[in-house]
Design a protein around this motif. Sequence first.
Motif, PDB file in Angstrom:
ATOM      1  N   GLU A 105      -4.898 -22.104  26.407  1.00 51.22           N
ATOM      2  CA  GLU A 105      -5.189 -20.749  26.878  1.00 51.22           C
ATOM      3  C   GLU A 105      -5.382 -19.763  25.728  1.00 51.22           C
ATOM      4  O   GLU A 105      -5.385 -18.557  25.948  1.00 51.22           O
ATOM      5  CB  GLU A 105      -4.050 -20.271  27.790  1.00 51.22           C
ATOM      6  N   ILE A 108      -8.563 -17.667  26.273  1.00 55.72           N
ATOM      7  CA  ILE A 108      -8.487 -16.899  27.518  1.00 55.72           C
ATOM      8  C   ILE A 108      -7.563 -15.698  27.337  1.00 55.72           C
ATOM      9  O   ILE A 108      -7.876 -14.580  27.773  1.00 55.72           O
ATOM     10  CB  ILE A 108      -7.992 -17.791  28.673  1.00 55.72           C
ATOM     11  N   GLU A 111      -9.102 -12.695  25.248  1.00 59.05           N
ATOM     12  CA  GLU A 111     -10.435 -12.286  25.707  1.00 59.05           C
ATOM     13  C   GLU A 111     -10.862 -10.954  25.097  1.00 59.05           C
ATOM     14  O   GLU A 111     -11.982 -10.815  24.587  1.00 59.05           O
ATOM     15  CB  GLU A 111     -10.438 -12.175  27.230  1.00 59.05           C
ATOM     16  N   ALA A 183     -10.670 -25.924  27.789  1.00 55.86           N
ATOM     17  CA  ALA A 183      -9.975 -25.253  28.886  1.00 55.86           C
ATOM     18  C   ALA A 183     -10.593 -23.896  29.212  1.00 55.86           C
ATOM     19  O   ALA A 183     -10.452 -23.405  30.331  1.00 55.86           O
ATOM     20  CB  ALA A 183      -8.497 -25.081  28.544  1.00 55.86           C
ATOM     21  N   THR A 184     -11.266 -23.280  28.253  1.00 51.07           N
ATOM     22  CA  THR A 184     -11.952 -22.023  28.531  1.00 51.07           C
ATOM     23  C   THR A 184     -13.157 -22.269  29.436  1.00 51.07           C
ATOM     24  O   THR A 184     -13.463 -21.453  30.309  1.00 51.07           O
ATOM     25  CB  THR A 184     -12.415 -21.357  27.221  1.00 51.07           C
ATOM     26  N   ARG A 185     -13.810 -23.386  29.247  1.00 55.05           N
ATOM     27  CA  ARG A 185     -14.962 -23.743  30.095  1.00 55.05           C
ATOM     28  C   ARG A 185     -14.501 -24.276  31.447  1.00 55.05           C
ATOM     29  O   ARG A 185     -15.046 -23.922  32.486  1.00 55.05           O
ATOM     30  CB  ARG A 185     -15.829 -24.792  29.377  1.00 55.05           C
ATOM     31  N   ARG A 187     -11.309 -24.330  33.724  1.00 57.77           N
ATOM     32  CA  ARG A 187     -10.011 -23.677  33.853  1.00 57.77           C
ATOM     33  C   ARG A 187      -8.933 -24.580  34.442  1.00 57.77           C
ATOM     34  O   ARG A 187      -7.749 -24.248  34.379  1.00 57.77           O
ATOM     35  CB  ARG A 187     -10.149 -22.411  34.699  1.00 57.77           C
ATOM     36  N   ASP A 188      -9.292 -25.707  35.021  1.00 59.73           N
ATOM     37  CA  ASP A 188      -8.294 -26.621  35.570  1.00 59.73           C
ATOM     38  C   ASP A 188      -7.607 -27.449  34.477  1.00 59.73           C
ATOM     39  O   ASP A 188      -6.593 -28.099  34.747  1.00 59.73           O
ATOM     40  CB  ASP A 188      -8.943 -27.589  36.572  1.00 59.73           C
ATOM     41  N   ALA A 190      -6.013 -26.405  31.745  1.00 57.97           N
ATOM     42  CA  ALA A 190      -4.729 -25.842  31.287  1.00 57.97           C
ATOM     43  C   ALA A 190      -3.549 -26.290  32.147  1.00 57.97           C
ATOM     44  O   ALA A 190      -2.560 -26.809  31.611  1.00 57.97           O
ATOM     45  CB  ALA A 190      -4.825 -24.316  31.236  1.00 57.97           C
ATOM     46  N   TRP A 281     -17.611 -17.333  28.072  1.00 60.22           N
ATOM     47  CA  TRP A 281     -16.802 -18.032  29.069  1.00 60.22           C
ATOM     48  C   TRP A 281     -15.505 -17.313  29.406  1.00 60.22           C
ATOM     49  O   TRP A 281     -15.015 -17.443  30.527  1.00 60.22           O
ATOM     50  CB  TRP A 281     -16.484 -19.442  28.579  1.00 60.22           C
ATOM     51  N   VAL A 282     -14.948 -16.585  28.435  1.00 57.30           N
ATOM     52  CA  VAL A 282     -13.653 -15.955  28.684  1.00 57.30           C
ATOM     53  C   VAL A 282     -13.755 -14.821  29.705  1.00 57.30           C
ATOM     54  O   VAL A 282     -14.818 -14.250  29.910  1.00 57.30           O
ATOM     55  CB  VAL A 282     -13.042 -15.413  27.368  1.00 57.30           C
TER      56      VAL A 282
END
Length: 282
Positions: A105, A108, A111, A183-185, A187-188, A190, A281-282
């Motif tokens: 994360e 994210i 951001e 994980a930024t692309r 989100r599942d 993380a 992406w964020v």
Amino acid sequence: MISSPSEEAPSSRSTTFGAAFGDLVRGARQHELWLQLGWQDIKQRYRRSTLGPLWITIATGVMALALGLLYSMLFQLPLRDFLPHVTVGLIIWGFLSGCIKEGAEVFIENEGLIKQLPSALSVHVYRLVWRQALFLAHNLVIWIALVLIFRINLGFNVLWAIPGMLLLIVNGVWVSMLFGIVATRFRDVAPLLESLVQLLFYITPIVWTTHTLKQQGGEVAERARIAEINPLYHYLEIVRAPMIGQPVAAYHWGIVAIVTVVGLLLAALAMRQWRFRVSYWV
């Protein structure tokens, strides 16, 4: 003037390994920024707390003592030998798990800075690893106390922990960068990693030892070999063994070196392909 993602230089959107490496170098040169941000993260987390960052050490020490006492009785192991094993294992695990879970994360959570601050993407990764290194340094106080209490004979063997910790830091960088981008692309990733880390805790020799299982022989000894498949076990050993006065088998270093090289290549590939997309992406 602060630039927006669309105003970035063309070189920052280059899909070459040279550009990816250049991002890491630029981030390293901005060390004053991520050193200050990492320290501010700790101060912010323990703002208005009397003990401040000492809570990190207290929490780790209490957990290590509780688990050490419990499992030493269950496995009928001398507390003098088992408590340092558990304690140092938890200290190193805290760094590894922190880089994996928080690394997923890292972009994210930053951001605002990514979209407004014209800095290298790696700055945010260095900031995270620096913060985890500070947590690790705080917890080393517990190890020093154990060495004095149990009079552990370390000798010059303890110096091997230094290159071991340096390898941990290098791996923390590529782990945070790779998982952070992915994980930024998606989100599942993380929450998936968080569950995976919790599972890995139980199958990594932290509150148990491979030596104890191998002594029991039979199928139990064979199952102990499963730990060898877990790369985190080898990362623990290259640091933990010297810190508790035990030798490190050479194959641990070999496996860590191979995983490190492969991980760096994967992170470099991810940076080459998707580094410049993170801001969108964020």
